[in-house]
Design a protein around this motif. Structure first.
Motif, short mmCIF file in Angstrom:
data_model
loop_
_atom_site.label_atom_id
_atom_site.label_comp_id
_atom_site.label_asym_id
_atom_site.label_seq_id
_atom_site.Cartn_x
_atom_site.Cartn_y
_atom_site.Cartn_z
N LYS A 55 34.42 44.96 28.89
CA LYS A 55 33.74 45.05 30.22
C LYS A 55 33.06 43.64 30.48
N ILE A 56 32.50 42.87 29.59
CA ILE A 56 31.88 41.65 29.86
C ILE A 56 33.00 40.67 30.08
N LEU A 57 34.00 40.73 29.48
CA LEU A 57 35.16 39.63 29.53
C LEU A 57 36.08 40.15 30.68
N ALA A 58 35.96 41.24 31.00
CA ALA A 58 37.15 41.45 32.32
C ALA A 58 36.68 40.66 33.46
N PRO A 59 37.95 40.24 34.05
CA PRO A 59 37.66 39.18 35.28
C PRO A 59 37.07 39.87 36.38
N SER A 60 36.18 39.47 37.08
CA SER A 60 35.56 40.23 38.31
C SER A 60 36.37 40.03 39.52
N THR A 61 36.90 41.32 40.07
CA THR A 61 37.89 41.11 41.33
C THR A 61 37.00 41.50 42.32
N PRO A 62 37.10 40.71 43.52
CA PRO A 62 36.29 41.13 44.65
C PRO A 62 37.02 42.52 45.33
N LYS A 63 36.02 43.32 45.63
CA LYS A 63 36.46 44.65 46.42
C LYS A 63 36.31 44.79 47.76
N LEU A 64 36.11 43.50 48.47
CA LEU A 64 36.15 43.51 50.11
C LEU A 64 37.65 43.27 50.44
N THR A 65 37.91 43.66 51.54
CA THR A 65 39.28 43.62 52.36
C THR A 65 39.07 42.09 53.01
N LEU A 66 39.96 41.67 53.29
CA LEU A 66 39.79 40.12 54.06
C LEU A 66 38.76 40.25 55.23
N GLN A 67 39.19 41.27 56.14
CA GLN A 67 38.26 41.54 57.42
C GLN A 67 36.79 41.90 56.96
N GLU A 68 36.61 42.45 56.01
CA GLU A 68 35.07 42.61 55.45
C GLU A 68 34.54 41.32 55.20
N ALA A 69 35.28 40.57 54.35
CA ALA A 69 34.77 39.32 53.94
C ALA A 69 34.63 38.26 55.13
N MET A 70 35.68 38.37 56.09
CA MET A 70 35.23 37.64 57.43
C MET A 70 34.16 38.07 57.93
N LYS A 71 33.81 39.20 58.25
CA LYS A 71 32.60 39.88 58.97
C LYS A 71 31.50 39.32 58.25
N LEU A 72 31.37 39.34 56.86
CA LEU A 72 30.35 38.99 55.99
C LEU A 72 30.05 37.59 56.29
N VAL A 73 30.67 36.69 56.40
CA VAL A 73 30.57 35.14 56.38
C VAL A 73 30.18 35.04 57.94
N LEU A 74 30.85 35.46 58.87
CA LEU A 74 30.52 35.12 60.14
C LEU A 74 29.20 35.78 60.82
N LYS A 75 28.69 36.81 59.82
CA LYS A 75 27.51 37.29 60.22
C LYS A 75 26.34 36.27 59.67
N ASP A 76 26.42 35.77 58.63
CA ASP A 76 25.54 34.74 58.24
C ASP A 76 25.92 33.31 59.03
N THR A 77 26.62 33.12 59.65
CA THR A 77 26.87 31.74 60.31
C THR A 77 26.28 31.71 61.92
N GLU A 78 25.64 30.45 62.13
CA GLU A 78 25.05 30.49 63.36
C GLU A 78 26.10 30.46 64.55
N GLY A 79 25.91 31.56 65.40
CA GLY A 79 26.87 31.56 66.68
C GLY A 79 27.85 32.81 66.29
N ARG A 80 27.67 32.92 65.07
CA ARG A 80 28.91 34.02 64.61
C ARG A 80 30.13 33.74 64.82
N LYS A 81 30.34 32.17 64.75
CA LYS A 81 31.89 31.85 64.68
C LYS A 81 32.10 30.52 63.92
N MET A 82 33.44 30.56 63.63
CA MET A 82 33.62 29.58 62.58
C MET A 82 35.26 29.28 62.75
#
Length: 136
Positions: A55-82
């Protein structure tokens, strides 16, 4: 990861004085092996309380979809655009989403995903992606 100065060990010392290297690991829990003043290896002391080694050595794989990741980053960005390329880079740098082959999603994939989710994203001129108002 915080590393004390005494936990920095040269590659040459690793080859010539292995006992001393393991003493430092015992004392500090880890050492960073340097070669040409650049980190080359990290040697950690195993903690059985951390769980099975698999469990310690297992690679951690992101569990988000691309659109979820996009939403998360844009929420943290000024103007919500990039710009799509910057958005793709930030998603990769934060390790929020990787393609099945483990590589970074390219800007054209980010732009295409924007088109598949018009309720979430708006494509502005210049390949800029904006998170729509009201999307949380």
């Amino acid at each position: 990861m915080e590393v004390s100065l005494e936990s920095l060990i040269s590659y040459e010392k690793l080859k010539t004085d292995l006992d001393d290297v393991f003493e430092v690991v015992e004392k500090n829990g880890k050492v960073v092996i340097l070669k040409d003043n650049e980190p080359l290896y990290i040697l950690l002391k195993y903690d059985p309380k951390a769980g099975p080694i698999e469990k310690i050595l297992a690679p951690s794989t992101p569990k988000l979809t691309l659109q979820e990741a996009m939403k998360l980053v844009l929420k943290d960005t000024e103007g919500r655009k990039m710009h799509a390329a910057e958005l793709a880079d930030e998603i990769y740098n934060r390790k929020l989403y990787l393609k099945k082959d483990g590589t970074q999603a390219k800007y054209n994939q980010v732009r295409a995903r924007c088109g598949h989710y018009p309720e979430m994203f708006e494509a502005l001129p210049g390949n800029v992606i904006q998170l729509k108002e009201g999307v949380e």
